[in-house]
Motif scaffolding. Sequence first.
Motif: not given
Lengths: 385, 385, 385, 385
Positions: D112, D114, D177, D181, D293-297, D317-321
């Motif tokens: 992490h 990032n 990435r 995830r 969820e990589m879109g809600q940057f 449900l996985l966030g990826s930033w």
Amino acid sequence: MKTIRVATFDGAGTRPHIRSVPRPKVPEWAALIRIGACGVCGTDLHILRGHWPKPLPWPLTLGHELVGVIEEKGAALKADFMGQSLAEGDNVMLPPLMSCGECYYCVHYPTHANRCLNPTYYGRYIPFVKPPHLWGGWAEMVYVDLEMFPATKIYRLPNDMMPLRGSLSEPLTCCIRALNRAVSADGFHVGDNVVIQGSGPIGVLTLVAALEMGAGRVVVVGAPEEPRLAICRAFGAAGTVSIEEYATPQSRIDAVRDVVGGFGADLVIDCTGHPSAGPEGIEMLRDGGTYVEMGQFTDAGLIETNWHRICVKDISLLGSWAFTPNDIPLGIQMLHRVGDRYPWHLMQKCFPFSEEGVSAATEAAMRMRCVKATIVPEENLARST
Amino acid sequence: MKTIRVATFDGAGTRPHIRSVPRPKVPEWAALIRIGACGVCGTDLHILRGHWPKPLPWPLTLGHELVGVIEEKGAALKADFMGQSLAEGDNVMLPPLMSCGECYYCVHYPTHANRCLNPTYYGRYIPFVKPPHLWGGWAEMVYVDLEMFPATKIYRLPNDMMPLRGSLSEPLTCCIRALNRAVSADGFHVGDNVVIQGSGPIGVLTLVAALEMGAGRVVVVGAPEEPRLAICRAFGAAGTVSIEEYATPQSRIDAVRDVVGGFGADLVIDCTGHPSAGPEGIEMLRDGGTYVEMGQFTDAGLIETNWHRICVKDISLLGSWAFTPNDIPLGIQMLHRVGDRYPWHLMQKCFPFSEEGVSAATEAAMRMRCVKATIVPEENLARST
Amino acid sequence: MKTIRVATFDGAGTRPHIRSVPRPKVPEWAALIRIGACGVCGTDLHILRGHWPKPLPWPLTLGHELVGVIEEKGAALKADFMGQSLAEGDNVMLPPLMSCGECYYCVHYPTHANRCLNPTYYGRYIPFVKPPHLWGGWAEMVYVDLEMFPATKIYRLPNDMMPLRGSLSEPLTCCIRALNRAVSADGFHVGDNVVIQGSGPIGVLTLVAALEMGAGRVVVVGAPEEPRLAICRAFGAAGTVSIEEYATPQSRIDAVRDVVGGFGADLVIDCTGHPSAGPEGIEMLRDGGTYVEMGQFTDAGLIETNWHRICVKDISLLGSWAFTPNDIPLGIQMLHRVGDRYPWHLMQKCFPFSEEGVSAATEAAMRMRCVKATIVPEENLARST
Amino acid sequence: MKTIRVATFDGAGTRPHIRSVPRPKVPEWAALIRIGACGVCGTDLHILRGHWPKPLPWPLTLGHELVGVIEEKGAALKADFMGQSLAEGDNVMLPPLMSCGECYYCVHYPTHANRCLNPTYYGRYIPFVKPPHLWGGWAEMVYVDLEMFPATKIYRLPNDMMPLRGSLSEPLTCCIRALNRAVSADGFHVGDNVVIQGSGPIGVLTLVAALEMGAGRVVVVGAPEEPRLAICRAFGAAGTVSIEEYATPQSRIDAVRDVVGGFGADLVIDCTGHPSAGPEGIEMLRDGGTYVEMGQFTDAGLIETNWHRICVKDISLLGSWAFTPNDIPLGIQMLHRVGDRYPWHLMQKCFPFSEEGVSAATEAAMRMRCVKATIVPEENLARST
């Protein structure tokens, strides 16, 4: 204390020689740590027996399961590796393997930073002749200096953890890391039946770690019955299998299967260091089970192995060697969390810091007269919190 | 077709004997499947050489990489194992290992249902004498009956997949499953450099599977250069290492490391069946890498092994044996997805269904004159979609 | 006992009505089980309040956290779901959700067999009018019949586990499964700091499960202080945060962060059932942490949510609903393993099996006067081992 | 070249202004990189629209999807972040997010990183006024200096990768990435059916990444049909669902389910940035599936969400930033591996480096007239290998 006494060995097979060195000045990034307790590790015994595969800078000071109190420190040394503040009087431990944090492995494979290409080791690879001569744990003090050895890692212990207990945090970390290797490979789950091969310090601490991480029944295979197997049962083993009583691999496999039931163990862990553990241990597994090889820490030779069994049993076999810098807090915190739930006093035998004491400690460890021999310069300090 | 011809063997070392049997009636839960193509598997060769470790019901019909078209079926047999509808004229495959779905392993360890305690095997364990005598793939027809063998599993192929291509789905499934074992153990990631030991059918299909699952550079170690290593490169291997050219383990290890670079391969997979693969292969790995043992499918004997290397290299070693019922769709779908991206024609050599053809097919496979020998009763059917 | 008494409800909002039915004959695959203890679940309360989203076959018998002793059984019913022998006199439990083992989910997604397309539920969906009228746990006996309901699953308890304790095995299983979801997603590791939202039965049992699976510090957020938060601390919570004292989300987030320290919790678990738990709970996490949503078991409505927070915090959010058939042994065995390490008596409040007792039990549960209300027909039986 | 031209913006909503600055001297640890190609990212558009949530040091130079050739470098700068040698004339890329490698997140949570507490960003946070004024990719040159910004990371590209192609490596890395995830959370497996919400650059590159990582059928939901959905199909989407044609969430959910079949998608990935994606997307999943969820940057606001659906569907449900420093080689290598297998020319629209060109590029990106607008100072250099 104007001078500091430190045990040295002049070579494999020699007896310990305690020398006195002047108390050093402590620069900005350095600290002088008064030893509270320092265990005798199997690695130390390998070195003393002349089985170490690499050249060593004799004379040297052994001892790397090391806890002490900060006697004096430089102003720049403000925090430990986890970002906790450091002050004189704090109990701290130093791990034996200090990854550099900068090599290819440390940067690109951080979960395998144990394979650091450029590690720093106190208690082994720094020669006694290098000033200020305080580079190992079998001594009254150890000296750390982050300008001299930037990889040096210090971990503050919880306030209420006495050094004697804290000196188990490094070997316990190795055991947790071995189990975590199984967790990461989908090979250790809550309720799993576990077999531990070996009833020495690593076997007992793996037993603790397995129970604390949710194991079901845990069986230990080892010897001798007294004190070791009895101690394993006192620590919570659901059963023990004596290799003195069960003299053949098949009889041990059968005895283990009687205790764990079903189709065999979910997880078997080698904590012996004997090459025969692997081929025997995988037969204690149910099909689809997991084997962790943490015992063959040094090279004890070849053994005939049937790789077909690994294939047809559909098993996972995972090596685990030492630990990474991020594993150490897991050992410290588990030790703190369990408190007095385990009969630690059965496991640790203390020896005074003298030439006789150090000799007796290594001898007791070699002859398996205790589980963990520990050298304690000051009894009060070892038990202070 | 009033009678159906079927190849039989009277024992290990005998030649194929084609017998004719009457076309059976097809009850409610049964089907008669006209063979489109059936591969020769290494297991068939082991059996014919007399190396099979268990008793076999001679005479029997071999052949279990089996695709055909439903010639006739009972009214109750409406859906395949995946819930897809079944109709006469559909292309289907039968897997060789059919887990029972009810034993302890099937119910409680479903990802290890390959270790089913009570499996059904067509093409091996059902004796020819049992009516209607159609129990293997080296034949004009195979007969399935879910009342007689309730574990029987049928998988419908996509409409546009010809039987010849489809007959690769079972061995490809084994390879995908082996790689998935690595994925589950955190041992195979996109971009990883992979070494495949062995350039036979399993080696080539593992190459395809690895590339399709995101491998970086893939190196194959095997022989002979023609046709096998050349085919591997045509299928996308970044490099090949000939065991004829590089005669020693160390020279092969060095040659592999030249291609993959860095600290060694991330993943090495044994597809050879030779016991020496393991000890050699783990030295091709970087520390912290993963080795998959899928090649030692049958017992080829012991090999001296240094388990210290597994420990100190901090590696994972994963056995993978065959597949589970839920793996088969992965093979079928991958084969379908890749379409003609690979030069399949280089890999499959067809042989007619005759005593000479069957003999020639097994001979070609044993002598490694091709990659995958395949028996094809009707050329048109084998290539129909 | 010629007749058997069973509590029935005629609809949501009605009071319990105890009816007597004749003792049935027990065929080959059936058993009559004398109830030892049966908990009151939140699901029962939802049904009694009229909040259940599906039609129910009134009148019906509630109660599905159910343990009893086999009073009489047919000859064919020889083993439980795990293959353990069954005999009259054995303590057994029945889980509320019995997956069919044959639908698409059960066969192809076995780790999600909780989503079985065709499940069997005792204690809810079988109408009282169906003979022999013994279909729920708030009764003197429950009747099972594997010919009538082939999905019926029975689990034998360890000999020394009293029914009262055993009745916690089903809710504990839900909690273990929720934590295992985090383990599988690389989101729960030994030493992790955990926050549990909710101090009801599921909150307390998740606390136990987290501690037994190696959690570091565990904080419970809930109410009321007496009895619930006090019980949580007695069970080992490192801290509690009262939602009565800390009235705003931000104040609770701050209070939690004070206890867990660092950058926030590694793992937060919703055990509340209140829609606000999610958006509040993810702010208690450190970046990269994991949230498990097991509390929103039924539909309690919408809540405004910022999905950007899920993205930018790089977190995992895992739903967990009920359990699969293979999870149940994990609950039974953990309960057995921990023995009396936890003050279970604080958690379970017993009510007699009478119309008044059943009413009082559901009332106590609704008003949060205890943690787990449990209906006990015979005090001796409930505590027998 | 005595002076170097660089595009600057004086604030949100202003037009680009190209300024000339003197060519700097290049010290020991620095390099001057001639820009080959630099993409327009959604982040750039957010900044230009005034939607950026943090203060920015106007005037500044945008552009961070940046590839160039080393024009001149200091002697000490010998290797890239992966240890590859660096020489003048080499093609290199700079990532926009450069983790410090020393903060708590970088050291203790490297997967992490990032979330680095102290990152360096070129192309955004370094003000133009700071000499030598070359801090972004919309320019003729960019300047790096590891003494000034020690976190600076440089990655050498393969020799045969032209800068125009290489400028996709950073956004492709984000997509890999995000999929990784899911892999780590046991939520993406070979053969899985995938839905991508969004048909912009991130949607198309996620399509490529999913196919290369073994996805089964991939469906893209987006707009407009021309050029975007047509491009998605040309890149290999098994189907597209136009949000212009299917105007309601339920109609889109139905349309997706028609293509993926069965019980819904195994994996759905948000690449839209619109808050409604999440609640809609999870309904496209089968039970037990995974949502990334990589879109809600950036923060686009709240949306009503039913967390019960997350629970009862048993989903992850996985966030990826963004990405970590170790992810970047995955993007570079995948781009290299796939070569010309994809019709890249459909995706990238080139704009000259001039005030009009930069304006036109940002305008085209905002109006979705192309997929990826890219600014190219020298057409020859952009396509050189």
